[in-house]
Design a protein around this motif. Structure first.
Motif, PDB file in Angstrom:
ATOM      1  N   TYR A  90      59.984  10.271 -43.948  1.00  0.00           N
ATOM      2  CA  TYR A  90      58.752   9.842 -43.282  1.00  0.00           C
ATOM      3  C   TYR A  90      58.918   8.504 -42.574  1.00  0.00           C
ATOM      4  O   TYR A  90      58.140   8.181 -41.667  1.00  0.00           O
ATOM      5  CB  TYR A  90      57.587   9.802 -44.273  1.00  0.00           C
ATOM      6  CG  TYR A  90      57.660   8.736 -45.331  1.00  0.00           C
ATOM      7  CD1 TYR A  90      57.220   7.442 -45.088  1.00  0.00           C
ATOM      8  CD2 TYR A  90      58.158   9.020 -46.596  1.00  0.00           C
ATOM      9  CE1 TYR A  90      57.272   6.463 -46.060  1.00  0.00           C
ATOM     10  CE2 TYR A  90      58.212   8.056 -47.583  1.00  0.00           C
ATOM     11  CZ  TYR A  90      57.771   6.776 -47.311  1.00  0.00           C
ATOM     12  OH  TYR A  90      57.831   5.815 -48.278  1.00  0.00           O
ATOM     13  N   GLU A 150      61.611   7.799 -40.787  1.00  0.00           N
ATOM     14  CA  GLU A 150      62.124   8.229 -39.479  1.00  0.00           C
ATOM     15  C   GLU A 150      61.004   8.766 -38.606  1.00  0.00           C
ATOM     16  O   GLU A 150      60.970   8.522 -37.387  1.00  0.00           O
ATOM     17  CB  GLU A 150      63.203   9.292 -39.673  1.00  0.00           C
ATOM     18  CG  GLU A 150      64.459   8.793 -40.369  1.00  0.00           C
ATOM     19  CD  GLU A 150      65.185   7.742 -39.550  1.00  0.00           C
ATOM     20  OE1 GLU A 150      65.086   7.786 -38.298  1.00  0.00           O
ATOM     21  OE2 GLU A 150      65.832   6.867 -40.149  1.00  0.00           O
ATOM     22  N   ARG A 151      60.066   9.513 -39.198  1.00  0.00           N
ATOM     23  CA  ARG A 151      58.936  10.017 -38.412  1.00  0.00           C
ATOM     24  C   ARG A 151      58.076   8.870 -37.911  1.00  0.00           C
ATOM     25  O   ARG A 151      57.580   8.904 -36.772  1.00  0.00           O
ATOM     26  CB  ARG A 151      58.109  10.980 -39.262  1.00  0.00           C
ATOM     27  CG  ARG A 151      58.798  12.301 -39.555  1.00  0.00           C
ATOM     28  CD  ARG A 151      57.804  13.340 -40.047  1.00  0.00           C
ATOM     29  NE  ARG A 151      57.225  12.958 -41.332  1.00  0.00           N
ATOM     30  CZ  ARG A 151      57.721  13.319 -42.506  1.00  0.00           C
ATOM     31  NH1 ARG A 151      58.827  14.078 -42.546  1.00  0.00           N
ATOM     32  NH2 ARG A 151      57.146  12.956 -43.618  1.00  0.00           N
ATOM     33  N   ALA A 152      57.886   7.848 -38.750  1.00  0.00           N
ATOM     34  CA  ALA A 152      57.097   6.694 -38.313  1.00  0.00           C
ATOM     35  C   ALA A 152      57.762   5.986 -37.141  1.00  0.00           C
ATOM     36  O   ALA A 152      57.085   5.567 -36.193  1.00  0.00           O
ATOM     37  CB  ALA A 152      56.903   5.725 -39.479  1.00  0.00           C
ATOM     38  N   ARG A 153      59.074   5.854 -37.197  1.00  0.00           N
ATOM     39  CA  ARG A 153      59.791   5.237 -36.071  1.00  0.00           C
ATOM     40  C   ARG A 153      59.672   6.094 -34.819  1.00  0.00           C
ATOM     41  O   ARG A 153      59.483   5.580 -33.707  1.00  0.00           O
ATOM     42  CB  ARG A 153      61.259   5.035 -36.430  1.00  0.00           C
ATOM     43  CG  ARG A 153      61.525   3.941 -37.463  1.00  0.00           C
ATOM     44  CD  ARG A 153      62.990   3.561 -37.462  1.00  0.00           C
ATOM     45  NE  ARG A 153      63.270   2.493 -38.419  1.00  0.00           N
ATOM     46  CZ  ARG A 153      63.775   2.689 -39.630  1.00  0.00           C
ATOM     47  NH1 ARG A 153      64.057   3.927 -40.029  1.00  0.00           N
ATOM     48  NH2 ARG A 153      63.993   1.678 -40.440  1.00  0.00           N
ATOM     49  N   ALA A 154      59.797   7.409 -34.969  1.00  0.00           N
ATOM     50  CA  ALA A 154      59.718   8.307 -33.823  1.00  0.00           C
ATOM     51  C   ALA A 154      58.341   8.275 -33.178  1.00  0.00           C
ATOM     52  O   ALA A 154      58.206   8.459 -31.962  1.00  0.00           O
ATOM     53  CB  ALA A 154      60.059   9.736 -34.242  1.00  0.00           C
ATOM     54  N   LEU A 155      57.311   8.025 -33.970  1.00  0.00           N
ATOM     55  CA  LEU A 155      55.954   7.950 -33.438  1.00  0.00           C
ATOM     56  C   LEU A 155      55.605   6.576 -32.876  1.00  0.00           C
ATOM     57  O   LEU A 155      54.471   6.332 -32.487  1.00  0.00           O
ATOM     58  CB  LEU A 155      54.946   8.314 -34.539  1.00  0.00           C
ATOM     59  CG  LEU A 155      54.984   9.781 -34.997  1.00  0.00           C
ATOM     60  CD1 LEU A 155      54.071   9.992 -36.196  1.00  0.00           C
ATOM     61  CD2 LEU A 155      54.586  10.702 -33.854  1.00  0.00           C
ATOM     62  N   GLY A 156      56.586   5.674 -32.861  1.00  0.00           N
ATOM     63  CA  GLY A 156      56.370   4.368 -32.256  1.00  0.00           C
ATOM     64  C   GLY A 156      56.022   3.252 -33.217  1.00  0.00           C
ATOM     65  O   GLY A 156      55.599   2.171 -32.785  1.00  0.00           O
ATOM     66  N   GLY A 157      56.193   3.476 -34.507  1.00  0.00           N
ATOM     67  CA  GLY A 157      55.902   2.426 -35.468  1.00  0.00           C
ATOM     68  C   GLY A 157      56.885   1.277 -35.352  1.00  0.00           C
ATOM     69  O   GLY A 157      58.105   1.484 -35.381  1.00  0.00           O
ATOM     70  N   HIS A 199      54.862  -2.677 -38.787  1.00  0.00           N
ATOM     71  CA  HIS A 199      54.132  -1.517 -39.308  1.00  0.00           C
ATOM     72  C   HIS A 199      54.911  -0.853 -40.447  1.00  0.00           C
ATOM     73  O   HIS A 199      54.333  -0.520 -41.492  1.00  0.00           O
ATOM     74  CB  HIS A 199      53.889  -0.513 -38.183  1.00  0.00           C
ATOM     75  CG  HIS A 199      53.281   0.780 -38.633  1.00  0.00           C
ATOM     76  ND1 HIS A 199      51.928   0.930 -38.854  1.00  0.00           N
ATOM     77  CD2 HIS A 199      53.855   1.982 -38.942  1.00  0.00           C
ATOM     78  CE1 HIS A 199      51.687   2.166 -39.262  1.00  0.00           C
ATOM     79  NE2 HIS A 199      52.832   2.829 -39.321  1.00  0.00           N
ATOM     80  N   HIS A 226      54.530   0.907 -45.067  1.00  0.00           N
ATOM     81  CA  HIS A 226      55.326   1.903 -45.778  1.00  0.00           C
ATOM     82  C   HIS A 226      56.214   1.298 -46.866  1.00  0.00           C
ATOM     83  O   HIS A 226      56.254   1.817 -47.984  1.00  0.00           O
ATOM     84  CB  HIS A 226      56.196   2.677 -44.771  1.00  0.00           C
ATOM     85  CG  HIS A 226      55.408   3.457 -43.760  1.00  0.00           C
ATOM     86  ND1 HIS A 226      54.656   4.561 -44.089  1.00  0.00           N
ATOM     87  CD2 HIS A 226      55.244   3.277 -42.425  1.00  0.00           C
ATOM     88  CE1 HIS A 226      54.065   5.044 -43.012  1.00  0.00           C
ATOM     89  NE2 HIS A 226      54.407   4.280 -41.978  1.00  0.00           N
TER      90      HIS A 226
END
Length: 306
Positions: free
Chosen positions: A194, A196-203, A207, A212
């Motif tokens: 999750y 990696e998903r946060a980074r992919a979504l622009g976090g 943030h 997290h």
């Protein structure tokens, strides 16, 4: 706008969140109660905290309240002075009770400062693994190999003699262990999908670290704070015993230093040494027992003995 009605969905979500927090607290207490040693430590802490909070009512306001009716110097324990008197004729029971406020306060503040520095360094070095992380970890390693007490004494020597100096001296020299633990936990958290998903979504970095990483390392920080308080109390007593504390306040370590200067060891004045020594040992042990219990509750895989 001010005065707008709260949407039903948001209000329901707030109620659910509050209920989940109450359930989490209830589950934590239910697990903590299974640790007999932790309950004993908690009972001892509650007792000492009550003694410290009620000190102005029981022994008067500050040292002046203790010295209001002085006895003879180094008087044996008696009905008038249950723990005897010190070399100035002051009631040792009142001094021990009033000294609990200083020792507990300094231990708590120094532990909070130490854990705050360690958590900041641990999270940032676990997140930024480039030159910053490398340099900070080398600094952490240097602090780890250097004797903490020697660094604290050196820092307390060059600064003014006050409680603030003692807090800073202990806090800025005892953070490396926390930093190492928090960094390891940060690396484990950031390896999860999750993140990696946060980074992919622009976090961004802030943030990820605040939303997290920090919530996931907080249980470790809480347990480490509880454990650090006992070490900080012992460090404060050691600095006061060596004459590095504030001479205008009464603390358990300061009482031991006074007893040493009065020659209580060679003259057999045991009542001058035993009460503050037992108080220091009891509080340090109580915080350690509570810290181990909290650590076991928050991370059952540690398998800490009950």
């Amino acid at each position: 706008m001010t005065g707008e009605a709260v949407p039903p969905a948001a209000e329901a979500g707030s109620r659910v969140l509050a209920r989940q927090r109450r359930l989490s607290a209830a589950r934590f207490w239910a697990r903590y109660r299974t640790h007999r040693a932790g309950l004993v430590g908690l009972a001892v802490l509650v007792l000492f905290i009550l003694v410290a909070l009620t000190a102005p009512l029981t022994v008067g306001s500050g040292v002046a309240g203790v010295t209001g009716a002085p006895g003879r110097p180094l008087e044996h324990p008696s009905a008038a002075f249950p723990l005897g008197t010190d070399r100035f004729g002051r009631d040792l029971l009142g001094l021990v009770v009033w000294g609990s406020r200083v020792s507990l306060l300094v231990g708590l503040l120094a532990a909070v400062l130490s854990v705050a520095i360690g958590a900041l360094v641990g999270i940032t070095t676990g997140h930024f693994r480039g030159p910053y992380g490398t340099v900070m970890m080398r600094i952490t390693d240097w602090f780890l190999v250097m004797p903490t007490l020697v660094l604290a004494i050196a820092l307390a020597t060059v600064m003014s003699r006050s409680l603030g100096t003692v807090v800073v001296a202990i806090g800025v020299t005892s953070w490396p262990t926390t930093a190492r633990l928090v960094r390891a936990q940060t690396l484990a958290v950031e390896s999860r999908p999750y993140i990696e998903r946060a980074r992919a979504l622009g976090g961004g970095h802030g943030h990820i670290m605040l939303r997290h990483v920090l919530p996931n390392v907080m249980p470790l920080v809480l347990a480490q704070t509880t454990l650090m308080i006992s070490s900080s109390i012992l460090a404060e007593a050691t600095l006061a015993f060596l004459g590095m504390g504030d001479p205008t306040v009464v603390s358990w370590g300061g009482l031991l230093q006074d007893a040493r200067e009065a020659g209580a060891i060679s003259s057999g004045d045991w009542w001058y040494l035993v009460p503050p020594g037992i108080a220091i040992a009891a509080v340090a042990l109580a915080f350690t027992l509570c810290g181990r219990a909290v650590e076991s509750v928050l991370n059952p895989r540690l398998g800490v003995a009950r």
